[in-house]
Design an enzyme around this catalytic site. Structure first.
Site, PDB file in Angstrom:
ATOM      1  N   SER A   1       0.359  -0.908   0.246  1.00  0.00           N
ATOM      2  CA  SER A   1       0.004   0.319  -0.246  1.00  0.00           C
ATOM      3  C   SER A   1       0.950   1.048   0.544  1.00  0.00           C
ATOM      4  O   SER A   1       1.755   1.522  -1.259  1.00  0.00           O
ATOM      5  CB  SER A   1      -1.208  -0.634   0.986  1.00  0.00           C
ATOM      6  OG  SER A   1      -2.366   1.218   0.922  1.00  0.00           O
ATOM      7  N   HIS A   2       0.577   1.900   1.200  1.00  0.00           N
ATOM      8  CA  HIS A   2       1.118   3.315   0.788  1.00  0.00           C
ATOM      9  C   HIS A   2       2.571   3.355   1.790  1.00  0.00           C
ATOM     10  O   HIS A   2       3.713   3.680   1.353  1.00  0.00           O
ATOM     11  CB  HIS A   2       0.746   4.478   1.771  1.00  0.00           C
ATOM     12  CG  HIS A   2       0.464   3.383   3.706  1.00  0.00           C
ATOM     13  ND1 HIS A   2      -0.237   2.937   3.136  1.00  0.00           N
ATOM     14  CD2 HIS A   2       0.868   4.227   4.723  1.00  0.00           C
ATOM     15  CE1 HIS A   2      -0.279   2.849   4.583  1.00  0.00           C
ATOM     16  NE2 HIS A   2      -0.100   3.116   5.192  1.00  0.00           N
TER      17      HIS A   2
ATOM     18  N   ASP B   1      -2.993   6.140  -3.187  1.00  0.00           N
ATOM     19  CA  ASP B   1      -1.357   5.482  -2.970  1.00  0.00           C
ATOM     20  C   ASP B   1      -1.548   4.564  -3.461  1.00  0.00           C
ATOM     21  O   ASP B   1      -1.813   4.350  -4.995  1.00  0.00           O
ATOM     22  CB  ASP B   1      -2.178   5.084  -1.156  1.00  0.00           C
ATOM     23  CG  ASP B   1      -2.878   3.920  -1.148  1.00  0.00           C
ATOM     24  OD1 ASP B   1      -3.515   4.001  -2.172  1.00  0.00           O
ATOM     25  OD2 ASP B   1      -2.368   2.826  -0.430  1.00  0.00           O
TER      26      ASP B   1
ATOM     27  N   ASP C   1      -1.381   1.565  -3.958  1.00  0.00           N
ATOM     28  CA  ASP C   1      -2.180   0.765  -4.649  1.00  0.00           C
ATOM     29  C   ASP C   1      -3.304   0.676  -4.971  1.00  0.00           C
ATOM     30  O   ASP C   1      -4.310   0.109  -5.583  1.00  0.00           O
ATOM     31  CB  ASP C   1      -2.081  -1.011  -3.435  1.00  0.00           C
ATOM     32  CG  ASP C   1      -3.419  -0.725  -2.446  1.00  0.00           C
ATOM     33  OD1 ASP C   1      -2.705   0.604  -1.746  1.00  0.00           O
ATOM     34  OD2 ASP C   1      -3.972  -1.731  -1.896  1.00  0.00           O
TER      35      ASP C   1
ATOM     36  N   ASP D   1      -6.369   2.566  -3.707  1.00  0.00           N
ATOM     37  CA  ASP D   1      -6.961   2.446  -2.645  1.00  0.00           C
ATOM     38  C   ASP D   1      -7.753   3.818  -2.227  1.00  0.00           C
ATOM     39  O   ASP D   1      -8.911   3.958  -1.579  1.00  0.00           O
ATOM     40  CB  ASP D   1      -7.247   1.336  -1.574  1.00  0.00           C
ATOM     41  CG  ASP D   1      -6.632   0.634  -1.205  1.00  0.00           C
ATOM     42  OD1 ASP D   1      -5.449   1.341  -1.049  1.00  0.00           O
ATOM     43  OD2 ASP D   1      -6.183  -0.550  -0.049  1.00  0.00           O
ATOM     44  N   ARG D   2      -6.308   4.152  -2.178  1.00  0.00           N
ATOM     45  CA  ARG D   2      -7.255   5.638  -1.183  1.00  0.00           C
ATOM     46  C   ARG D   2      -6.908   6.941  -1.896  1.00  0.00           C
ATOM     47  O   ARG D   2      -6.555   6.554  -2.801  1.00  0.00           O
ATOM     48  CB  ARG D   2      -5.369   5.950   0.206  1.00  0.00           C
ATOM     49  CG  ARG D   2      -5.454   4.266   1.147  1.00  0.00           C
ATOM     50  CD  ARG D   2      -4.722   5.291   1.990  1.00  0.00           C
ATOM     51  NE  ARG D   2      -4.132   3.968   3.368  1.00  0.00           N
ATOM     52  CZ  ARG D   2      -3.450   4.653   3.822  1.00  0.00           C
ATOM     53  NH1 ARG D   2      -3.042   6.021   4.517  1.00  0.00           N
ATOM     54  NH2 ARG D   2      -3.622   3.166   5.239  1.00  0.00           N
TER      55      ARG D   2
ATOM     56  N   LYS E   1     -11.985  -0.486  -0.823  1.00  0.00           N
ATOM     57  CA  LYS E   1     -11.813   0.649  -1.326  1.00  0.00           C
ATOM     58  C   LYS E   1     -11.235   1.201  -2.225  1.00  0.00           C
ATOM     59  O   LYS E   1     -10.373   0.504  -3.323  1.00  0.00           O
ATOM     60  CB  LYS E   1     -11.235   1.543   0.463  1.00  0.00           C
ATOM     61  CG  LYS E   1      -9.894   0.956   0.477  1.00  0.00           C
ATOM     62  CD  LYS E   1      -9.453   1.410   1.691  1.00  0.00           C
ATOM     63  CE  LYS E   1      -7.927   0.759   1.819  1.00  0.00           C
ATOM     64  NZ  LYS E   1      -6.688   1.362   3.110  1.00  0.00           N
TER      65      LYS E   1
HETATM   66  C1  VG1 Z   1      -4.030   1.722   8.109  1.00  0.00           C
HETATM   67  C2  VG1 Z   1      -5.216   2.225   8.159  1.00  0.00           C
HETATM   68  C3  VG1 Z   1      -7.168   1.831   8.286  1.00  0.00           C
HETATM   69  C4  VG1 Z   1      -6.674   1.308   6.717  1.00  0.00           C
HETATM   70  C5  VG1 Z   1      -5.512   0.057   7.016  1.00  0.00           C
HETATM   71  C6  VG1 Z   1      -5.100  -0.039   5.070  1.00  0.00           C
HETATM   72  O1  VG1 Z   1      -4.144   0.402   8.814  1.00  0.00           O
HETATM   73  O2  VG1 Z   1      -5.618   2.478   9.740  1.00  0.00           O
HETATM   74  O3  VG1 Z   1      -7.697   2.691   8.178  1.00  0.00           O
HETATM   75  O4  VG1 Z   1      -7.969  -0.023   6.535  1.00  0.00           O
HETATM   76  O5  VG1 Z   1      -3.966   0.634   7.058  1.00  0.00           O
HETATM   77  O6  VG1 Z   1      -4.814   0.511   4.538  1.00  0.00           O
HETATM   78  P1  VG1 Z   1      -3.517   0.451  10.488  1.00  0.00           P
HETATM   79  O7  VG1 Z   1      -4.009  -0.691  11.304  1.00  0.00           O
HETATM   80  O8  VG1 Z   1      -2.081   0.931  10.051  1.00  0.00           O
HETATM   81  O9  VG1 Z   1      -3.778   1.815  11.520  1.00  0.00           O
HETATM   82  V1  VG1 Z   1      -4.165   0.157   2.550  1.00  0.00           V
HETATM   83  O10 VG1 Z   1      -4.264   1.780   1.737  1.00  0.00           O
HETATM   84  O11 VG1 Z   1      -2.891   0.041   3.255  1.00  0.00           O
HETATM   85  O12 VG1 Z   1      -5.222  -0.994   2.151  1.00  0.00           O
HETATM   86 CO    CO Z   2      -3.775   1.224   0.006  1.00  0.00          CO
END
Ligand code: VG1
Ligand code: CO
Length: 582
Positions: free
Chosen positions: A116-117, A285, A287, A289-290, A388
């Site tokens: 992801s990010h 981000d 991948d 989704d954000r 998302k």
């Molecule tokens: C974080 C965010 C959460 C999100 C998750 C995955 O998790 O707070 O809201 O769903 O990342 O996002 P955490 O446990 O680090 O707070 V993504 O864009 O990686 O699917």
């Molecule tokens: Co993501």
């Protein structure tokens, strides 16, 4: 086919968090058994009744090690008896596109190669997301089985294709007389088709063709570049200069593909330039989704974005507007500030409050109980897909701006839309304070201290009803500072209203006399043993003088200070201030 069985032993720490498994890339590169073990555990957890003869979808955000990982997935999947694997060409699939393909192709699941990010490259992180049959994140019951299987794996079974399978270009590659097929697809085509069912692209096309309209989308050198081109340039007719950092790079150009103002300086600078005349700025981000939504010198909080999209859904977005009976309900994760609750109350629809992580929206989406949902971490989506969806949200904002502009008879930007929302519903202030790289024990000590202290003190006591909003008695106006006292504390536990699954220990909640909230939890996406302590703050003010221009730091500073004091943050973590304020 030529299945090769290789004895192996379990590898420690192959656990999943909020969203799959994340590790430093070097962990995988240094141990060639790491990914085969994990994937074998995945197919073992699914079991032959699920895998044999079935289809799997795989693709990722383009980060380093994905090219190797795609080949490993194909070898293990073929040995597990899958009949077909759908792969995004170049190994690319955004997370929402992957989710959509799982459903469209009737696959039993998907594997998303992404952290992801998190930053990418040999010095960065690598990750994997496991998607279920509905395309969304695998429910906890499955990820628990996968983790259990990692601890029991003794042999990895992989097919030898005699060399890498060509996944560079679309086409069907058939092996072993058709017993196994690799179906390489254009990563963007089905995704754009799906959004065409949600939005009226003719309306959006003519809106963005309005003289004076311009926008920028920052793809952050990650997966959304090709999707943004397919949507904004090829479909809506915007100029290619609309897209910043549109080519996916294995190291994301050294950047951090986290769509917050801090990581999108070029986008923020472009918006601040009056000569550019931009109506909308957005980013996604790693991948896809954000989403980040900004206007010139204006940042839309994710909580406000969900509220505004919900408010406009029934008029601006055909997918929702054409639904008999309207929206069934909405959901937000518990730490997300409750701006959407006010819209839902006006629409007389339920709001579900779920633990952090998209997997908790899945059953509500599947059951048709919610049409939109979102998280404070820049995630928003509708029920067109069980994930998302960053570009869905950007198109949603285009639809909102088109509707608002049509009724105003002039081009209306994001700031005007959000101020209009505040004027109708009041303003919800929100912020997240992240304490990154805290020792794990210190992070756990903060939560334990609250659990044994204030939470225990309020055990068995009902939470008092929310107070009337500050200033609502009209005598001394709206207070824009945030001095406040604690009136309740608990630890959030969730019972899924559809399937009864229970998730306990989902964050400590602190409730204050003025209606503001503090929430504390530990991140479940860290790739290393160090913890990220997240402190979420929110407060509500009714519309009144000064509210639009109030600085969230002023409004939330008082409650934040009180949360830090109650949680003994400095004493337990040694930190006097958060690493990042989002
Ligand atoms: C974080 C965010 C959460 C999100 C998750 C995955 O998790 O707070 O809201 O769903 O990342 O996002 P955490 O446990 O680090 O707070 V993504 O864009 O990686 O699917
Ligand atoms: Co993501």
């Amino acid at each position: 086919g030529a299945v090769v069985s290789t004895p192996t032993t379990p590898i420690d720490g192959q656990t999943t968090g909020t969203s799959g498994l994340r590790k430093p890339t070097a962990t995988l590169v240094d141990n060639p058994a790491y990914l085969p073990n994990l994937l074998q555990a995945y197919v073992n957890a699914l079991g032959p009744a699920t895998t044999v003869g079935a289809r799997l979808v795989v693709g990722g955000d383009g980060r380093y090690y994905n090219a190797t990982a795609v080949q490993t997935v194909l070898r293990v999947a073929a040995a597990a008896g899958f009949a077909a694997v759908t792969v995004g060409a170049g190994g690319l699939l955004s997370t929402p596109a992957l989710a959509g393909l799982v459903v469209k192709t009737g696959a039993v699941g998907g594997v998303g190669l992404t952290a992801s990010h998190n930053a990418a490259g040999l010095d960065g992180d690598w990750g994997i997301k496991f998607q279920g049959r509905n395309g969304g994140p695998a429910p906890e019951a499955l990820t628990d089985r996968i983790v259990a299987a990692t601890r029991a794996v003794t042999v990895v079974r992989a097919v030898d294709f005699g060399g890498p399978v060509n996944v560079a270009t679309p086409g069907v590659r058939s092996f072993f007389g058709g017993a196994f097929v690799v179906d390489v697809v254009d990563p963007t085509a089905a995704y754009v088709d799906r959004l065409a069912e949600v939005y009226d692209f003719d309306v959006l096309r003519s809106f963005v063709a309005t003289p004076g309209f311009a926008m920028r989308f920052d793809a952050m050198s990650a997966v959304t570049g090709p999707y943004a081109k397919a949507l904004f340039v090829d479909t809506l007719g915007l100029p290619p200069s609309t897209i910043l950092r549109g080519t996916p790079l294995e190291d994301f150009g050294g950047g951090h593909p986290d769509p917050s103002p801090a990581h999108t300086p070029a986008l923020v600078a472009a918006l601040a330039d009056p000569a550019a005349g931009l109506l909308l700025g957005a980013a996604s981000d790693g991948d896809g989704d954000r989403n980040l939504i900004v206007g010139p010198d204006f940042f839309v909080t994710p909580a406000d974005s969900l509220a505004v999209l919900t408010e406009f859904a029934g008029v601006a977005i055909p997918w929702f507007a054409n639904r008999p009976g309207g929206l069934p309900g909405v959901a937000r994760s518990m730490p997300t500030a409750p701006a959407v609750d006010r819209v839902a109350a006006a629409l007389r629809i339920p709001v579900y409050e779920t633990p952090t992580g998209w997997k908790y929206f899945g059953s509500l989406l599947d059951a048709g109980r919610i049409a939109l949902c979102g998280e404070e971490s820049f995630g928003t989506s509708g029920d067109h897909v069980a994930e998302k969806d960053g570009l869905w949200a950007v198109c949603g904002w285009l639809a909102v701006l088109a509707t608002a502009s049509a009724s105003a008879g002039r081009l209306v930007g994001v700031a005007d839309v959000v101020r209009g929302h505040w004027a109708r519903h009041g303003r919800t202030f929100s912020a997240r304070w992240d304490y990154i790289g805290v020792p794990g024990a210190a992070g756990r000590a903060v939560l334990a201290g609250l659990r044994d202290g204030v939470v225990a003190a309020f055990a068995g006591v009902d939470r008092p009803p929310p107070p009337p909003p500050v200033g609502s008695d009209g005598d001394d106006g709206v207070r824009l500072d945030g001095a406040t006292t604690l009136v309740h504390a608990d630890e959030f536990a969730y019972t899924d209203p559809v399937d009864g699954a229970v998730a306990a220990g989902q964050g400590i909640r602190l409730f204050f006399a003025d209606g503001s909230r503090g929430v504390l939890r530990l991140s479940g996406t860290d790739a290393t043993a160090a913890a990220t302590l997240r402190v979420y703050l929110d407060a509500y003010r009714p519309w009144g003088e000064g509210v639009a221009d109030a600085d969230p730091a002023d409004v939330l500073g008082g409650v934040g200070g009180e949360v830090a004091r109650l949680a003994r943050l400095e004493e337990l973590t040694g930190r006097v201030a958060p690493t990042a304020v989002v």
